[in-house]
Design an enzyme around this catalytic site. Sequence first.
Site, mmCIF file in Angstrom:
data_model
loop_
_atom_site.group_PDB
_atom_site.id
_atom_site.type_symbol
_atom_site.label_atom_id
_atom_site.label_comp_id
_atom_site.label_asym_id
_atom_site.label_seq_id
_atom_site.Cartn_x
_atom_site.Cartn_y
_atom_site.Cartn_z
ATOM 1 N N HIS A 84 1.015 -1.143 0.149
ATOM 2 C CA HIS A 84 -0.018 -0.063 0.053
ATOM 3 C C HIS A 84 0.894 1.341 0.132
ATOM 4 O O HIS A 84 0.758 2.060 -0.745
ATOM 5 C CB HIS A 84 -0.756 -0.090 1.092
ATOM 6 C CG HIS A 84 -1.571 1.199 1.525
ATOM 7 N ND1 HIS A 84 -2.442 1.940 0.511
ATOM 8 C CD2 HIS A 84 -1.392 2.032 2.574
ATOM 9 C CE1 HIS A 84 -2.999 3.126 1.163
ATOM 10 N NE2 HIS A 84 -2.293 3.214 2.506
ATOM 11 N N HIS B 278 3.235 8.030 5.256
ATOM 12 C CA HIS B 278 1.911 8.599 5.630
ATOM 13 C C HIS B 278 1.262 7.740 6.598
ATOM 14 O O HIS B 278 0.512 8.340 7.380
ATOM 15 C CB HIS B 278 1.000 8.707 4.317
ATOM 16 C CG HIS B 278 0.364 7.671 3.782
ATOM 17 N ND1 HIS B 278 0.754 6.719 3.110
ATOM 18 C CD2 HIS B 278 -0.861 7.119 4.078
ATOM 19 C CE1 HIS B 278 -0.169 5.717 2.812
ATOM 20 N NE2 HIS B 278 -1.199 6.298 3.278
ATOM 21 N N ASP B 279 1.531 6.589 6.806
ATOM 22 C CA ASP B 279 0.538 5.838 7.978
ATOM 23 C C ASP B 279 1.367 5.251 9.154
ATOM 24 O O ASP B 279 1.146 4.755 10.026
ATOM 25 C CB ASP B 279 0.116 4.414 7.353
ATOM 26 C CG ASP B 279 -1.150 4.780 6.601
ATOM 27 O OD1 ASP B 279 -1.856 5.566 6.802
ATOM 28 O OD2 ASP B 279 -1.439 4.104 5.363
ATOM 29 N N GLU C 228 0.064 7.099 12.528
ATOM 30 C CA GLU C 228 -1.347 6.601 12.844
ATOM 31 C C GLU C 228 -1.292 5.171 13.284
ATOM 32 O O GLU C 228 -1.842 4.769 14.102
ATOM 33 C CB GLU C 228 -2.157 6.604 11.372
ATOM 34 C CG GLU C 228 -3.542 6.323 11.737
ATOM 35 C CD GLU C 228 -4.575 6.791 10.789
ATOM 36 O OE1 GLU C 228 -4.415 7.962 10.418
ATOM 37 O OE2 GLU C 228 -5.117 5.860 10.144
ATOM 38 N N ASP C 229 -0.429 4.229 12.585
ATOM 39 C CA ASP C 229 -0.397 2.893 12.705
ATOM 40 C C ASP C 229 0.954 2.418 13.394
ATOM 41 O O ASP C 229 0.857 1.159 13.643
ATOM 42 C CB ASP C 229 -0.569 2.050 11.340
ATOM 43 C CG ASP C 229 -1.846 2.198 10.705
ATOM 44 O OD1 ASP C 229 -2.900 2.950 11.391
ATOM 45 O OD2 ASP C 229 -1.989 2.318 9.588
ATOM 46 N N ASP D 294 -4.156 7.733 -1.259
ATOM 47 C CA ASP D 294 -4.361 6.833 -0.358
ATOM 48 C C ASP D 294 -5.800 6.136 -0.726
ATOM 49 O O ASP D 294 -5.912 5.037 -0.848
ATOM 50 C CB ASP D 294 -4.551 7.495 0.896
ATOM 51 C CG ASP D 294 -4.508 6.440 2.024
ATOM 52 O OD1 ASP D 294 -4.012 5.468 2.024
ATOM 53 O OD2 ASP D 294 -5.407 6.945 2.768
HETATM 54 ZN ZN ZN Z 1 -2.637 4.684 4.059
#
Ligand code: ZN
Length: 179
Positions: free
Chosen positions: A35, A61-62, A65-66, A122
């Site tokens: 991804h 980018h994630d 967040e993750d 995304d």
């Molecule tokens: Zn993403």
Amino acid sequence: MLQPIRLISEAAELAARRHNGMARKGRGNEPYINHLAEVANLLAVATDGADAELVAAGWLHDTVEDTDTTREELGTKFTERIAALVVEVTDDMSLPKPQRRQKQIEDAPHKSPGAKMIKIADKISNIRARTVPNPSKEERDDLVDYIAWAEKVVAGCRGVNPMLDAKFDETVEAARSAL
Ligand code: ZN
């Protein structure tokens, strides 16, 4: 700032390490990094390689967040702009999912041009992942629901990069015709 090829290479490596062992949602148990590679490459193609920080932010980018990555770390290892872009596309995970989704719709028009491009890339990647042959009822419902929401978010992100806008529309069209 690091030399551009190095910047992107280091971003890809950090993303690979931090998302190690994570899988994407959906069929095929695809590694999460697929991804990130897709989002980063959509950004590289759409800008014809003119914005190394944007491509690096696509890889990363994630991460906030993750994973346990922080804005401070990204600002130190990469650039303040990369850190700011990643934070701009990071959801507040303390909110329940319906509120997070609503907030994305409301916030999209106020994001920076780079963050708007990451958002569209995304959504393209996530719709592609949900577009599968012979979908079950559950997969179909999930895709219909995801597209309806993604279209609202992307409505607030359009006008920065015509190629990405067009690619989003093509992706939605292909997804709908596969339903
Ligand atoms: Zn993403």
